[in-house]
Design a protein around this motif. Structure first.
Motif, PDB file in Angstrom:
ATOM      1  N   TRP A   1      -9.861   1.551   5.395  1.00  0.00           N
ATOM      2  CA  TRP A   1      -9.320   2.788   5.942  1.00  0.00           C
ATOM      3  C   TRP A   1      -9.569   2.785   7.448  1.00  0.00           C
TER       4      TRP A   1
ATOM      5  N   TYR B   1      -2.777   0.684  -4.110  1.00  0.00           N
ATOM      6  CA  TYR B   1      -2.424  -0.629  -3.599  1.00  0.00           C
ATOM      7  C   TYR B   1      -1.868  -1.505  -4.703  1.00  0.00           C
TER       8      TYR B   1
ATOM      9  N   SER C   1      -6.644   2.137  -6.967  1.00  0.00           N
ATOM     10  CA  SER C   1      -6.714   3.189  -5.948  1.00  0.00           C
ATOM     11  C   SER C   1      -7.918   2.992  -5.047  1.00  0.00           C
TER      12      SER C   1
ATOM     13  N   VAL D   1       0.855  -1.184   0.000  1.00  0.00           N
ATOM     14  CA  VAL D   1       0.000   0.000   0.000  1.00  0.00           C
ATOM     15  C   VAL D   1       0.889   1.230   0.000  1.00  0.00           C
TER      16      VAL D   1
ATOM     17  N   HIS E   1      -9.049   5.954  -2.713  1.00  0.00           N
ATOM     18  CA  HIS E   1      -8.896   7.257  -2.068  1.00  0.00           C
ATOM     19  C   HIS E   1     -10.044   7.549  -1.119  1.00  0.00           C
TER      20      HIS E   1
ATOM     21  N   CYS F   1      -4.451   3.463   5.289  1.00  0.00           N
ATOM     22  CA  CYS F   1      -5.066   2.603   4.298  1.00  0.00           C
ATOM     23  C   CYS F   1      -4.441   1.214   4.431  1.00  0.00           C
TER      24      CYS F   1
ATOM     25  N   CYS G   1      -4.649   6.746  -1.677  1.00  0.00           N
ATOM     26  CA  CYS G   1      -4.147   5.399  -1.386  1.00  0.00           C
ATOM     27  C   CYS G   1      -4.113   4.601  -2.675  1.00  0.00           C
TER      28      CYS G   1
ATOM     29  N   GLY H   1      -0.417   1.025   4.864  1.00  0.00           N
ATOM     30  CA  GLY H   1       0.420   2.075   4.322  1.00  0.00           C
ATOM     31  C   GLY H   1       1.128   2.813   5.454  1.00  0.00           C
TER      32      GLY H   1
ATOM     33  N   GLN I   1       0.553   5.367   0.423  1.00  0.00           N
ATOM     34  CA  GLN I   1      -0.268   6.538   0.712  1.00  0.00           C
ATOM     35  C   GLN I   1       0.531   7.771   0.273  1.00  0.00           C
TER      36      GLN I   1
END
Lengths: 115, 113
Positions: B35, B25, B73, B4, B75, B91, B23, B104, B6
């Motif tokens: 999250w 991945y 992503s 991950v 987010h 994340c 974020c 992350g 961020q």
């Protein structure tokens, strides 16, 4: 609302000493996790239990760390001897083992400072 | 292996402004995405999660996130920031809901009056 309990909340120790942390998961949660969170980083899994059995301890430094969950309920994480680099937050989490309900719930953590 | 990223270790917004925490991945299997929020000296609290189904996920405290497979992503957004939103946000990805979480590095959100 049920919560994961951890103690102590804070621990200061000198290097080469032994330390132990305790975790009591949410009642009925079969899966228990110990994570280590170094300051400024995200948590990393140390060990995962399913009931009393270890599922994953691939990242546990086994020369100095040990973890047990003897009756499949509460758990203890031990470090012996502690090193300066062990200073971190140690987080315990638990989850149900039922499909669709495996969200991990975290305790408040134990912050360890090794001097 | 899963990972991950961020983007941005620190984000600062004004109260009432849009919050966007990024974020991305990497996963070899369909991911489960999460999250979490962490207040100082506390554990992590789940904000929201994506498992399957609807790609727009709504969570607690007015936060939501959208899973975009093509962009890898997830987010996190909130239309209007509140002072109480100031915290560290993480994340995480997992291969399964019960599997270990890969986190992350975290994004610290500051909210200015």
């Amino acid at each position: 609302e049920a919560e994961v309990a951890q103690s102590p909340r804070y621990k200061i120790t000198e290097k080469s000493q032994a330390v132990a942390f305790w975790c009591d998961p949410i009642s009925g949660h079969a899966t228990l996790y110990w994570y280590r969170q170094i300051l400024g980083q995200g948590p990393e899994l140390l060990v995962q239990f399913q009931d009393e059995s270890v599922v994953d301890d691939s990242q546990l430094p086994k020369d100095r760390f040990s973890a047990e969950r003897l009756k499949g309920v509460d758990s203890t994480l031990k470090i012996q001897p502690a090193e300066l680099g062990d200073s971190a937050m140690y987080l315990c989490a638990s989850s149900l083992a039922e499909k669709g309900r495996e969200t991990q719930y975290f305790g408040p953590g134990t912050r360890l400072l090794v001097l | 292996a899963q990972s991950v990223t961020q983007l941005g270790s620190h984000v600062s917004v004004s109260e009432g402004a849009l919050v966007l925490l990024r974020c991305n991945y990497s996963s070899s299997v369909p991911p489960y995405l999460f999250w979490y929020v962490q207040y100082p000296n506390q554990g992590l609290q789940l904000l929201l999660k994506y498992t399957t189904g609807a790609t727009l996920v709504k969570g607690i405290n007015g936060f939501e996130a959208e899973f975009k497979k093509s962009e890898t992503s997830f987010h996190l957004t909130k239309p209007s920031a509140h002072m109480s939103d100031a915290a560290e946000y993480f994340c995480a990805v997992a291969e399964s809901q019960g599997g270990k979480l890969i986190f992350g590095q975290g994004t610290e959100l500051s909210v200015k009056p």
